[in-house]
Design a protein around this motif. Structure first.
Motif, mmCIF file in Angstrom:
data_model
loop_
_atom_site.group_PDB
_atom_site.id
_atom_site.type_symbol
_atom_site.label_atom_id
_atom_site.label_comp_id
_atom_site.label_asym_id
_atom_site.label_seq_id
_atom_site.Cartn_x
_atom_site.Cartn_y
_atom_site.Cartn_z
ATOM 1 N N GLU A 112 4.591 -9.339 -1.353
ATOM 2 C CA GLU A 112 3.298 -9.967 -1.071
ATOM 3 C C GLU A 112 2.338 -9.787 -2.235
ATOM 4 O OE1 GLU A 112 0.063 -7.994 1.481
ATOM 5 O OE2 GLU A 112 1.897 -7.085 2.265
ATOM 6 N N ASP A 113 1.402 -10.684 -2.353
ATOM 7 C CA ASP A 113 0.366 -10.639 -3.377
ATOM 8 C C ASP A 113 -0.568 -9.469 -3.077
ATOM 9 O OD1 ASP A 113 -1.635 -11.102 -5.203
ATOM 10 O OD2 ASP A 113 -2.060 -13.142 -4.540
ATOM 11 N N THR A 114 -0.752 -8.570 -4.039
ATOM 12 C CA THR A 114 -1.625 -7.417 -3.826
ATOM 13 C C THR A 114 -2.969 -7.557 -4.536
ATOM 14 O OG1 THR A 114 -0.560 -6.240 -5.657
ATOM 15 C CG2 THR A 114 0.295 -5.816 -3.431
ATOM 16 N N ILE A 115 -3.301 -8.764 -4.966
ATOM 17 C CA ILE A 115 -4.621 -8.981 -5.562
ATOM 18 C C ILE A 115 -5.665 -8.665 -4.506
ATOM 19 C CG2 ILE A 115 -6.214 -10.722 -6.471
ATOM 20 C CD1 ILE A 115 -3.788 -12.045 -7.794
ATOM 21 N N GLY A 116 -6.634 -7.845 -4.853
ATOM 22 C CA GLY A 116 -7.684 -7.460 -3.926
ATOM 23 C C GLY A 116 -7.363 -6.201 -3.124
ATOM 24 N N ILE A 117 -6.184 -5.627 -3.342
ATOM 25 C CA ILE A 117 -5.789 -4.387 -2.669
ATOM 26 C C ILE A 117 -5.765 -3.282 -3.718
ATOM 27 C CG2 ILE A 117 -3.973 -3.180 -1.408
ATOM 28 C CD1 ILE A 117 -3.113 -5.965 -0.332
ATOM 29 N N SER A 118 -6.559 -2.241 -3.518
ATOM 30 C CA SER A 118 -6.612 -1.132 -4.470
ATOM 31 C C SER A 118 -5.340 -0.290 -4.369
ATOM 32 C CB SER A 118 -7.822 -0.242 -4.183
ATOM 33 O OG SER A 118 -9.015 -0.966 -4.355
ATOM 34 N N ILE A 119 -4.722 -0.051 -5.512
ATOM 35 C CA ILE A 119 -3.533 0.796 -5.579
ATOM 36 C C ILE A 119 -3.770 1.782 -6.719
ATOM 37 C CG2 ILE A 119 -1.033 0.890 -5.883
ATOM 38 C CD1 ILE A 119 -0.974 -2.090 -5.023
ATOM 39 N N THR A 120 -3.753 3.072 -6.413
ATOM 40 C CA THR A 120 -4.028 4.076 -7.431
ATOM 41 C C THR A 120 -2.917 4.119 -8.471
ATOM 42 O OG1 THR A 120 -2.903 5.888 -6.279
ATOM 43 C CG2 THR A 120 -5.240 5.525 -5.736
ATOM 44 N N ALA A 121 -3.266 4.606 -9.645
ATOM 45 C CA ALA A 121 -2.277 4.762 -10.712
ATOM 46 C C ALA A 121 -1.168 5.711 -10.271
ATOM 47 C CB ALA A 121 -2.960 5.275 -11.977
ATOM 48 N N VAL A 122 -1.507 6.751 -9.527
ATOM 49 C CA VAL A 122 -0.508 7.710 -9.049
ATOM 50 C C VAL A 122 0.496 7.010 -8.136
ATOM 51 C CG1 VAL A 122 -0.185 9.762 -7.610
ATOM 52 C CG2 VAL A 122 -2.051 9.682 -9.265
ATOM 53 N N ASP A 123 0.010 6.161 -7.231
ATOM 54 C CA ASP A 123 0.923 5.428 -6.350
ATOM 55 C C ASP A 123 1.774 4.446 -7.144
ATOM 56 O OD1 ASP A 123 0.344 6.682 -3.918
ATOM 57 O OD2 ASP A 123 -1.347 5.346 -3.517
ATOM 58 N N ARG A 124 1.192 3.751 -8.106
ATOM 59 C CA ARG A 124 1.970 2.819 -8.940
ATOM 60 C C ARG A 124 3.073 3.566 -9.699
ATOM 61 N NH1 ARG A 124 0.366 -2.334 -8.864
ATOM 62 N NH2 ARG A 124 -1.822 -2.776 -8.437
ATOM 63 N N GLU A 125 2.739 4.743 -10.241
ATOM 64 C CA GLU A 125 3.725 5.544 -10.968
ATOM 65 C C GLU A 125 4.861 6.008 -10.045
ATOM 66 O OE1 GLU A 125 1.524 8.663 -12.891
ATOM 67 O OE2 GLU A 125 0.401 7.227 -14.100
ATOM 68 N N ALA A 126 4.558 6.131 -8.751
ATOM 69 C CA ALA A 126 5.562 6.548 -7.765
ATOM 70 C C ALA A 126 6.366 5.360 -7.231
ATOM 71 C CB ALA A 126 4.887 7.292 -6.619
ATOM 72 N N GLY A 127 6.104 4.156 -7.765
ATOM 73 C CA GLY A 127 6.889 2.984 -7.380
ATOM 74 C C GLY A 127 6.251 2.073 -6.357
ATOM 75 N N SER A 128 5.038 2.356 -5.956
ATOM 76 C CA SER A 128 4.347 1.487 -4.991
ATOM 77 C C SER A 128 3.763 0.289 -5.708
ATOM 78 C CB SER A 128 3.233 2.266 -4.291
ATOM 79 O OG SER A 128 3.797 3.222 -3.417
ATOM 80 N N PRO A 129 3.594 -0.802 -5.020
ATOM 81 C CA PRO A 129 3.832 -0.976 -3.583
ATOM 82 C C PRO A 129 5.316 -1.155 -3.286
ATOM 83 C CG PRO A 129 2.994 -3.020 -4.485
ATOM 84 C CD PRO A 129 2.997 -2.014 -5.614
ATOM 85 N N LYS A 130 5.728 -0.611 -2.146
ATOM 86 C CA LYS A 130 7.135 -0.690 -1.747
ATOM 87 C C LYS A 130 7.228 -0.710 -0.224
ATOM 88 C CE LYS A 130 7.433 4.260 -2.341
ATOM 89 N NZ LYS A 130 7.663 5.257 -3.320
ATOM 90 N N ALA A 131 8.387 -1.061 0.265
ATOM 91 C CA ALA A 131 8.616 -1.101 1.712
ATOM 92 C C ALA A 131 8.255 0.248 2.314
ATOM 93 C CB ALA A 131 10.066 -1.451 2.002
#
Length: 69
Positions: free
Chosen positions: A21-40
Protein backbone atom coordinates in the motif's frame (compact mmCIF):
# COMPACT_ATOMS: atom_id res chain seq x y z
CA UNK A 1 16.98 12.90 31.71
CA UNK A 2 14.76 10.24 33.29
CA UNK A 3 11.70 8.65 31.67
CA UNK A 4 8.43 8.18 33.55
CA UNK A 5 5.97 5.37 32.80
CA UNK A 6 2.46 6.36 31.69
CA UNK A 7 -0.60 4.29 30.92
CA UNK A 8 -2.80 5.35 28.04
CA UNK A 9 -6.29 6.41 29.04
CA UNK A 10 -7.91 6.44 25.60
CA UNK A 11 -8.81 3.93 22.94
CA UNK A 12 -6.34 3.81 20.04
CA UNK A 13 -7.47 3.48 16.43
CA UNK A 14 -5.31 1.11 14.37
CA UNK A 15 -5.63 -0.96 11.21
CA UNK A 16 -3.37 -3.54 9.58
CA UNK A 17 -0.77 -2.38 7.07
CA UNK A 18 -1.53 -3.90 3.67
CA UNK A 19 1.73 -4.98 1.94
CA UNK A 20 2.35 -2.81 -1.09
CA UNK A 21 0.00 0.00 0.00
CA UNK A 22 0.98 3.62 -0.54
CA UNK A 23 2.47 5.00 2.68
CA UNK A 24 2.52 8.65 1.63
CA UNK A 25 1.19 10.61 4.59
CA UNK A 26 2.03 7.85 7.10
CA UNK A 27 4.95 8.62 9.43
CA UNK A 28 7.50 5.82 9.63
CA UNK A 29 10.55 6.30 11.85
CA UNK A 30 14.05 5.70 10.54
CA UNK A 31 14.45 2.95 13.15
CA UNK A 32 11.38 1.12 11.82
CA UNK A 33 12.55 1.55 8.20
CA UNK A 34 15.97 0.13 9.14
CA UNK A 35 14.15 -2.86 10.69
CA UNK A 36 12.40 -3.54 7.36
CA UNK A 37 9.09 -1.76 7.87
CA UNK A 38 6.59 -1.31 6.50
CA UNK A 39 5.91 -5.04 6.40
CA UNK A 40 3.11 -7.52 6.96
CA UNK A 41 1.98 -7.50 10.59
CA UNK A 42 2.70 -3.81 11.11
CA UNK A 43 -0.23 -1.57 12.03
CA UNK A 44 -1.21 1.94 11.00
CA UNK A 45 -2.41 4.15 13.84
CA UNK A 46 -4.33 7.39 13.47
CA UNK A 47 -5.16 10.33 15.65
CA UNK A 48 -8.92 10.02 16.36
CA UNK A 49 -9.24 13.82 16.27
CA UNK A 50 -7.27 14.22 13.02
CA UNK A 51 -7.53 11.25 10.67
CA UNK A 52 -4.81 12.71 8.43
CA UNK A 53 -2.28 12.21 11.28
CA UNK A 54 -1.17 8.58 10.81
CA UNK A 55 1.90 6.62 11.82
CA UNK A 56 3.26 3.10 11.62
CA UNK A 57 3.33 0.85 14.68
CA UNK A 58 5.67 -2.11 14.31
CA UNK A 59 4.17 -5.58 14.60
CA UNK A 60 6.19 -6.41 17.72
CA UNK A 61 5.33 -3.16 19.53
CA UNK A 62 1.68 -3.72 18.66
CA UNK A 63 1.74 -7.30 19.96
CA UNK A 64 3.47 -6.23 23.18
CA UNK A 65 1.25 -3.23 23.95
CA UNK A 66 -2.22 -3.48 22.40
CA UNK A 67 -5.32 -5.66 22.70
CA UNK A 68 -8.81 -5.27 21.24
CA UNK A 69 -11.09 -2.96 23.21
Amino acid sequence: MEFTKYRRSQIAELRPYQPGEDTIGISITAVDREAGSPKAGDMIARNPKNHDDQWLVSAQYFADNFEPA
